[in-house]
Structure formats: C-alpha cells, structure tokens
Design a protein around this motif. Structure first.
Motif, PDB file in Angstrom:
ATOM      1  N   ARG A 156       0.848  -1.196   0.000  1.00  0.00           N
ATOM      2  CA  ARG A 156       0.000   0.000   0.000  1.00  0.00           C
ATOM      3  C   ARG A 156       0.883   1.244   0.000  1.00  0.00           C
ATOM      4  O   ARG A 156       2.060   1.187   0.327  1.00  0.00           O
ATOM      5  CB  ARG A 156      -0.915   0.018   1.231  1.00  0.00           C
TER       6      ARG A 156
ATOM      7  N   SER B  32      -5.550   2.816  -0.361  1.00  0.00           N
ATOM      8  CA  SER B  32      -4.795   1.998  -1.314  1.00  0.00           C
ATOM      9  C   SER B  32      -4.890   0.503  -1.014  1.00  0.00           C
ATOM     10  O   SER B  32      -4.091  -0.282  -1.514  1.00  0.00           O
ATOM     11  CB  SER B  32      -3.323   2.434  -1.341  1.00  0.00           C
TER      12      SER B  32
ATOM     13  N   GLY C 105      -1.180  -5.326  -5.193  1.00  0.00           N
ATOM     14  CA  GLY C 105      -1.472  -3.940  -4.862  1.00  0.00           C
ATOM     15  C   GLY C 105      -2.025  -3.181  -6.045  1.00  0.00           C
ATOM     16  O   GLY C 105      -2.092  -3.685  -7.171  1.00  0.00           O
TER      17      GLY C 105
END
Length: 352
Positions: free
Chosen positions: A53, A61, A147
């Motif tokens: 993140r 995020s 991610g």
C-alpha cells in the motif's frame, strides 16, 4: 473538510465517469482483467502475500481482491513510500493495524537499510513458517506482491532482489521487474529470487484497480498519489486539490525559517527540480498562506487563495505562455511532481 470538498468532488466525479463508461483504454483494460484473474488464482497457492500500500493512503490503497480471502498471519501489509508520508501518522496506522490483528511493516523501497530490515523480518517469518510446518529447509518459499497501480511494487521487488543477491553472495546478471512512474506499466507476473537457504522467490504482479470506485474521496486520493493515470484528469484539478490540502495543514509552517534566497546560484530557475527553485516554491506558498486573511473552510475563500498561489507559482517557475490554461497546466505538472517526490513535505491523506 469543507475547504477541500469541491476539489474532491470534481476529481471523484472524473474517476467515476471514466470507470462507469469504460471510456478509457487504460481503466480496467484487458491486461488488468487478465492479470486480475491470474492473481486471484495464485493467491491461495503462495506462502505469503505482501499487500503493498501507499503509506500516504494506508486505507484508500487497500488491494480490493483480498476481500475475497480470509485474513491470516501470511498476509502482510507493506506501507511503502514511508519517506513521503507523515512519520507520526504512519506509526498511528501501524498501531491501528495491529489492533485489528493485521501484520504491517513500513518501508522505503529506495533505502537499502530499510530493505535489509524488511528482508530480515520476512526471512524470520519464513523460518517460523517452516518450523510450524516441519518443512525441509531445501523447500522453496513463494511470496506474492499485490497492490494497486503505482504503489511501488516493482521498485520494492527489485530492491529485495538486489539486496537478497548481495546477502546470499550470488553472482550473475541482475534480473529486474519493470519500474515506471506511470501506473499500469507492469503487464506480467515476474519471479525474482530474494533469498537462499531456504530459497525465497517473490512474484511481482501488475497493479490492478477495482472495476469501479464509487467513493469520490478515495478516488481523489488515488489520483493525487498517482495510482490512476494522470491523463484522465485536468492537471490543474490535481494541483488545486493538493494546494487545498497544503493550505489546511501544518506542513508549510515548517518552512518558516527558510533563509533568504540567493538568486545568483548556478541553478536554472525554470528547472523545478533544483533546490533553489524548490526553496522559492516553498517560500512563495508560505507567504501566500500566511498573508491570507480569509476563512479556508469556506470554499470561495479557498479558491481565492489557490488562484493567488497559481499566479505566484507562474512567476516562480518562470512559466511564460500565451495561453492561461497552458501556463496553469505547466505549473500544475511541476507542482504535483514536487509533491509526489516529497520536496514539499510529508503528507498522510488518510486519517484514522
């Protein structure tokens, strides 16, 4: 906050319009769809999942696909870009994750000591896993990075690979994952070795956005930090959003003791990356905010201050253009670059 609401709404609506209409070839395109499925199928097969993140937006995020998998000690939240975030806020977020029974770790992918410390932490986790599973030390451990776009997965993977090879005294050509400042550049899953005895391989995956983002505040933060392609926005909208955050915060107060600028230096005044220009930008913004007598919680007053800041920054950046819009876009690009590289302070946009 009221002073940022209109800027958040404008950026958020732009994101929603693109995601709803699928009008951009960049947004959740065929590469993202294929990568999304590939990552989804591999998550249950790896030993560890490192959810990378952006430390500036620890919650915004979050990687959306992990909601389909139960949390476990093998899932680790990596708060990357810690050097760009508020140090105290990062500590608060890590304490929060600990309370929620999540394992988290803050790193700076471009700092060797930070990477070495994380690698030691990860190898300790690997050893614990092998002891608990009674596995042979010759087995291979796989670690998957997941991610959103532009949270720094590839830079993180390359740094782990480079430090890991040196630690293991391995020779040979250094394999690297593709790194780009533009989100969505990684298209394939790349495997890199990061440790020996036992062998540990890290899988760098493409950054994948969810098919739609309904929360305008979250999408605005993703846009400002670079997780969403800049081409989808008016540059001045991003810059105005950043300035509204700067104006309402306390980061600019740290610039009060800036020394009187020496304009006789060798720096080129229109090169916004030079220290002289960065100091001039800080000084100009500090003076504009400090002299402003309006109410920054009022949208009209905030807009007035931001327009005054744009006027000043055009002079600081030495921007000359016949088009007012073009000049503002140049200023916006330079300003956002300085923010994203930490030259204008450390900001954590998500609050607990």
């Amino acid at each position: 906050m009221a002073g940022t609401a209109s800027f958040v709404q404008k950026l958020g609506n732009s994101v929603k319009k693109v995601s709803d209409s699928r009008s951009s070839s960049w947004w959740y395109n065929r590469h993202m769809r294929a990568a999304s499925r590939a990552v989804y199928l591999r998550i249950p097969l790896v030993d560890f999942v490192l959810e990378v993140r952006d430390a500036r937006i620890p919650m915004s995020s979050a990687y959306w696909q992990l909601r389909y998998f139960p949390s476990s000690s093998r899932n680790i939240i990596v708060l990357n870009k810690m050097d760009l975030a508020s140090h105290s806020k990062t500590k608060e977020w890590m304490a929060y994750f600990k309370e929620q029974n999540y394992t988290s770790y803050a790193v700076n992918s471009h700092n060797k000591d930070s990477i070495k410390q994380f690698l030691n932490f990860l190898q300790a986790k690997v050893r614990d896993l092998r002891r608990n599973a009674c596995s042979s030390t010759t087995d291979t451990t796989t670690v998957m990075l997941v991610g959103l776009p532009n949270v720094g997965k590839s830079a993180f993977a390359n740094s782990l690979h480079q430090i890991g090879r040196v630690t293991a005294l391995e020779k040979g050509k250094l394999k690297q994952a593709k790194v780009s400042p533009h989100p969505g550049e990684t298209k394939d899953i790349t495997s890199l070795k990061i440790a020996s005895h036992p062998n540990v391989y890290i899988l760098d995956t493409p950054g994948i956005l969810s098919p739609e983002i309904a929360d305008v505040e979250r999408s605005s933060k993703l846009a400002l930090t670079g997780a969403i392609a800049d081409s989808l926005f008016d540059p001045s909208d991003l810059a105005r959003y950043f300035l509204s955050i700067l104006n309402l915060g306390h980061e600019y107060k740290k610039w009060e003791n800036i020394l009187k600028l020496d304009t006789n230096g060798n720096e080129i005044m229109n090169d916004h990356t030079q220290d002289l220009v960065v100091s001039a930008v800080r000084r100009a913004l500090f003076e504009e905010i400090s002299a402003f007598k309006g109410n920054l919680e009022d949208e009209t007053d905030m807009v007035q201050l931001i327009e005054a800041q744009f006027t000043t920054l055009r002079k600081v950046f030495n921007v000359n253009s016949d088009s007012f819009e073009a000049a503002n876009n140049i200023v916006s690009g330079k300003l956002i670059n300085l923010y994203r590289t930490g030259r204008l302070g450390h900001y954590t946009l998500d609050n607990l």
